[in-house]
Design a protein around this motif. Structure first.
Motif, PDB file in Angstrom:
ATOM      1  N   VAL A   1       0.847  -1.201   0.000  1.00 26.39           N
ATOM      2  CA  VAL A   1       0.000   0.000   0.000  1.00 26.39           C
ATOM      3  C   VAL A   1       0.882   1.250   0.000  1.00 26.39           C
ATOM      4  N   ASN A   2       1.889   1.270   0.864  1.00 33.71           N
ATOM      5  CA  ASN A   2       2.773   2.447   0.932  1.00 33.71           C
ATOM      6  C   ASN A   2       3.445   2.719  -0.409  1.00 33.71           C
ATOM      7  N   LEU A   3       3.909   1.641  -1.065  1.00 29.46           N
ATOM      8  CA  LEU A   3       4.624   1.822  -2.332  1.00 29.46           C
ATOM      9  C   LEU A   3       3.672   2.291  -3.439  1.00 29.46           C
ATOM     10  N   VAL A   4       2.472   1.722  -3.465  1.00 28.70           N
ATOM     11  CA  VAL A   4       1.512   2.128  -4.489  1.00 28.70           C
ATOM     12  C   VAL A   4       1.057   3.570  -4.227  1.00 28.70           C
ATOM     13  N   GLU A   5       0.836   3.890  -2.957  1.00 25.87           N
ATOM     14  CA  GLU A   5       0.445   5.257  -2.587  1.00 25.87           C
ATOM     15  C   GLU A   5       1.499   6.254  -3.049  1.00 25.87           C
ATOM     16  N   ASN A   6       2.751   5.913  -2.834  1.00 31.11           N
ATOM     17  CA  ASN A   6       3.842   6.790  -3.277  1.00 31.11           C
ATOM     18  C   ASN A   6       3.798   7.008  -4.783  1.00 31.11           C
ATOM     19  N   ALA A   7       3.621   5.885  -5.506  1.00 29.52           N
ATOM     20  CA  ALA A   7       3.624   5.985  -6.971  1.00 29.52           C
ATOM     21  C   ALA A   7       2.453   6.836  -7.455  1.00 29.52           C
ATOM     22  N   ILE A   8       1.369   6.855  -6.674  1.00 27.71           N
ATOM     23  CA  ILE A   8       0.238   7.698  -7.073  1.00 27.71           C
ATOM     24  C   ILE A   8       0.479   9.138  -6.640  1.00 27.71           C
ATOM     25  N   ARG A   9       0.984   9.301  -5.414  1.00 18.75           N
ATOM     26  CA  ARG A   9       1.107  10.641  -4.843  1.00 18.75           C
ATOM     27  C   ARG A   9       2.236  11.472  -5.443  1.00 18.75           C
ATOM     28  N   HIS A  10       3.360  10.823  -5.725  1.00 24.27           N
ATOM     29  CA  HIS A  10       4.539  11.606  -6.129  1.00 24.27           C
ATOM     30  C   HIS A  10       4.745  11.643  -7.647  1.00 24.27           C
ATOM     31  N   THR A  11       3.667  11.443  -8.409  1.00 27.95           N
ATOM     32  CA  THR A  11       3.800  11.469  -9.872  1.00 27.95           C
ATOM     33  C   THR A  11       2.705  12.356 -10.472  1.00 27.95           C
ATOM     34  N   PRO A  12       2.926  12.908 -11.652  1.00 30.27           N
ATOM     35  CA  PRO A  12       1.914  13.759 -12.273  1.00 30.27           C
ATOM     36  C   PRO A  12       0.825  12.927 -12.966  1.00 30.27           C
ATOM     37  N   ALA A  13      -0.260  13.615 -13.353  1.00 30.80           N
ATOM     38  CA  ALA A  13      -1.343  12.921 -14.062  1.00 30.80           C
ATOM     39  C   ALA A  13      -0.788  12.311 -15.342  1.00 30.80           C
ATOM     40  N   GLY A  14      -1.379  11.196 -15.756  1.00 32.28           N
ATOM     41  CA  GLY A  14      -0.922  10.548 -16.988  1.00 32.28           C
ATOM     42  C   GLY A  14       0.129   9.481 -16.731  1.00 32.28           C
ATOM     43  N   THR A  15       0.519   9.309 -15.461  1.00 37.53           N
ATOM     44  CA  THR A  15       1.546   8.316 -15.135  1.00 37.53           C
ATOM     45  C   THR A  15       0.975   6.894 -15.187  1.00 37.53           C
ATOM     46  N   ARG A  16       1.798   5.970 -15.646  1.00 31.93           N
ATOM     47  CA  ARG A  16       1.395   4.564 -15.661  1.00 31.93           C
ATOM     48  C   ARG A  16       2.165   3.849 -14.546  1.00 31.93           C
ATOM     49  N   ILE A  17       1.434   3.161 -13.700  1.00 29.04           N
ATOM     50  CA  ILE A  17       2.064   2.457 -12.575  1.00 29.04           C
ATOM     51  C   ILE A  17       1.864   0.962 -12.760  1.00 29.04           C
ATOM     52  N   GLU A  18       2.978   0.222 -12.731  1.00 25.17           N
ATOM     53  CA  GLU A  18       2.884  -1.228 -12.919  1.00 25.17           C
ATOM     54  C   GLU A  18       3.344  -1.957 -11.664  1.00 25.17           C
ATOM     55  N   VAL A  19       2.525  -2.882 -11.202  1.00 25.50           N
ATOM     56  CA  VAL A  19       2.915  -3.731 -10.071  1.00 25.50           C
ATOM     57  C   VAL A  19       3.069  -5.143 -10.623  1.00 25.50           C
ATOM     58  N   ASP A  20       4.270  -5.675 -10.561  1.00 23.58           N
ATOM     59  CA  ASP A  20       4.525  -7.007 -11.119  1.00 23.58           C
ATOM     60  C   ASP A  20       5.011  -7.964 -10.048  1.00 23.58           C
ATOM     61  N   LEU A  21       4.639  -9.217 -10.212  1.00 24.04           N
ATOM     62  CA  LEU A  21       5.121 -10.239  -9.294  1.00 24.04           C
ATOM     63  C   LEU A  21       5.659 -11.386 -10.134  1.00 24.04           C
ATOM     64  N   THR A  22       6.970 -11.613 -10.045  1.00 22.41           N
ATOM     65  CA  THR A  22       7.546 -12.713 -10.821  1.00 22.41           C
ATOM     66  C   THR A  22       8.154 -13.729  -9.854  1.00 22.41           C
ATOM     67  N   ALA A  23       7.954 -14.995 -10.150  1.00 21.52           N
ATOM     68  CA  ALA A  23       8.473 -16.044  -9.276  1.00 21.52           C
ATOM     69  C   ALA A  23       9.279 -17.026 -10.097  1.00 21.52           C
ATOM     70  N   GLY A  24      10.455 -17.348  -9.603  1.00 17.23           N
ATOM     71  CA  GLY A  24      11.266 -18.332 -10.309  1.00 17.23           C
ATOM     72  C   GLY A  24      12.489 -18.684  -9.502  1.00 17.23           C
ATOM     73  N   SER A  25      12.960 -19.886  -9.610  1.00 14.97           N
ATOM     74  CA  SER A  25      14.156 -20.425  -8.946  1.00 14.97           C
ATOM     75  C   SER A  25      14.351 -19.921  -7.512  1.00 14.97           C
TER      76      SER A  25
END
Ligand SMILES: Nc1ncnc2c1ncn2[C@@H]1O[C@H](COP(=O)(O)OP(=O)(O)OP(=O)(O)O)[C@@H](O)[C@H]1O
Ligand SMILES: [Mg+2]
Length: 328
Positions: free
Chosen positions: A210-234
């Motif tokens: 939540v904190n990280l997503v909030e930051n990405a929303i709060r500290h960026t201008p309109a039109g920003t694309r925010i991607e949250v990815d989860l990769t698992a391997g080895s």
């Protein structure tokens, strides 16, 4: 008979000499060894005394022979270094706290003083009291956040090691924040979502994301694309939160995890600069490594977790990671 007696005497003589020489050598060797040992024990206790007397930088001398005492000294020195780091951190934190809580308190005082001097009606007072209340609430929130960080860092509670489905957390958080991101004119998506189970505390891990997503929303201008990815391997699970906003300059990236640290341009936005400190504390508690890098453009925060024991990184039946498409 005489020959036999001579031989007996010679044998007795030889044994006596041998025993005497062995005893002598043994005693001398033992004394030498114990003097050397005691000297080194003395060195350790001298160092301990110096530290008790206040010289925290004092360290036990190491001879470099790699023997048992050397190994012990190295370990003790290592421990002392760690304690010194922690003390320094503590000192810095208390400085930061004192410094950063003074400002809002001073502001509050000024406001009250001004009202006292200029307020003409009960309404004026009411407005001022409301503003003062709002400011005290912010201060209380800051204290609560500080205490929470301290609690997590200090390990007041034993760490929870439940199996937590990280992908479910990402889904929930992305879903919950999509409306507010859209309201701000931003796009929040999670293009890749591998199923991944890590050992930890569900509530804390959710708070961290939540904190990280909030930051990405709060500290960026309109039109920003925010991607949250989860990769698992080895055996490693990587959670990435990346935006294409203004990012954080390379020289400041190491500092944003400090308590109260905010970039100059963020000083006018809401917040206290504790969000990332909490993220770091939670990551440390989960033995996850946090790294911040340039997303060209924007900020990319990655968290590497160890896979929960016995959990599978791959979806059952398929060798390929699942890619969940969220077209929000
Ligand atoms: N995604 C981002 N893009 C640009 N700058 C960021 C981003 N995330 C964090 N920052 C910078 O790092 C600083 C510290 O972030 P942190 O989350 O610790 O505090 P905050 O968001 O300002 O306040 P809060 O305590 O409410 O989280 C922010 O003030 C901002 O300057
Ligand atoms: Mg924040």
């Amino acid at each position: 008979l005489e020959w036999i007696e001579d031989a007996d005497e010679a044998i007795f003589h030889a044994f006596s000499v041998a025993v005497l020489v062995t005893l002598g050598l043994g005693i001398a060797g033992g004394a030498l060894l114990s003097v050397a040992f005691l000297q080194r024990v003395d060195a350790i206790s001298r160092t301990a005394e110096a530290i008790i007397a206040g010289d925290l930088a004092s360290r036990i001398p190491v001879r470099g022979t790699g023997d048992d005492l050397d190994r012990l000294s190295n370990t003790l020195n290592h421990m002392l270094g760690r304690i010194a780091d922690l003390m320094e951190g503590l000192r810095q934190v208390s400085n930061d706290i004192a410094h950063d809580l003074r400002t809002p308190l001073a502001r509050l005082r000024q406001r009250l003083e001004r009202v006292r001097a200029t307020a003409a009606s009960v309404d004026d007072y009411a407005v001022a009291v409301d503003a003062a209340l709002a400011e005290t609430d912010t201060l209380l929130e800051t204290f609560a956040a500080l205490l929470r960080i301290a609690q997590i860092e200090g390990g007041a509670r034993p760490p929870v090691r439940d199996p937590v489905e990280l992908h479910a957390i990402v889904e929930t958080v992305v879903e919950a924040f999509t409306p507010s991101a859209e309201e701000d004119g931003k796009v929040l998506v999670s293009p890749r979502l591998d199923p991944a189970v890590v050992a930890g505390d569900r509530e804390l891990l959710t708070q961290m994301l939540v904190n990280l997503v909030e930051n990405a929303i709060r500290h960026t201008p309109a039109g920003t694309r925010i991607e949250v990815d989860l990769t698992a391997g080895s055996g490693v699970v990587r959670l990435t939160i990346a935006d294409d906003g203004p990012g954080v300059p390379a020289e400041e990236r190491g500092r944003i995890f400090r308590r109260f640290y905010r970039l100059e341009r963020s000083r006018t936005t809401d917040g206290s600069g504790l969000g990332l400190s909490l993220v770091k504390a939670i990551a440390d508690r989960h033995e996850a490594t946090v790294s911040v890098s340039d997303n060209r453009p924007g900020l990319r925060v990655s968290l590497d977790f160890n896979l929960h024991d016995g959990a599978s990184a791959q979806p059952a039946g398929g060798g390929h990671p699942v890619t969940a498409q969220h077209s929000r």
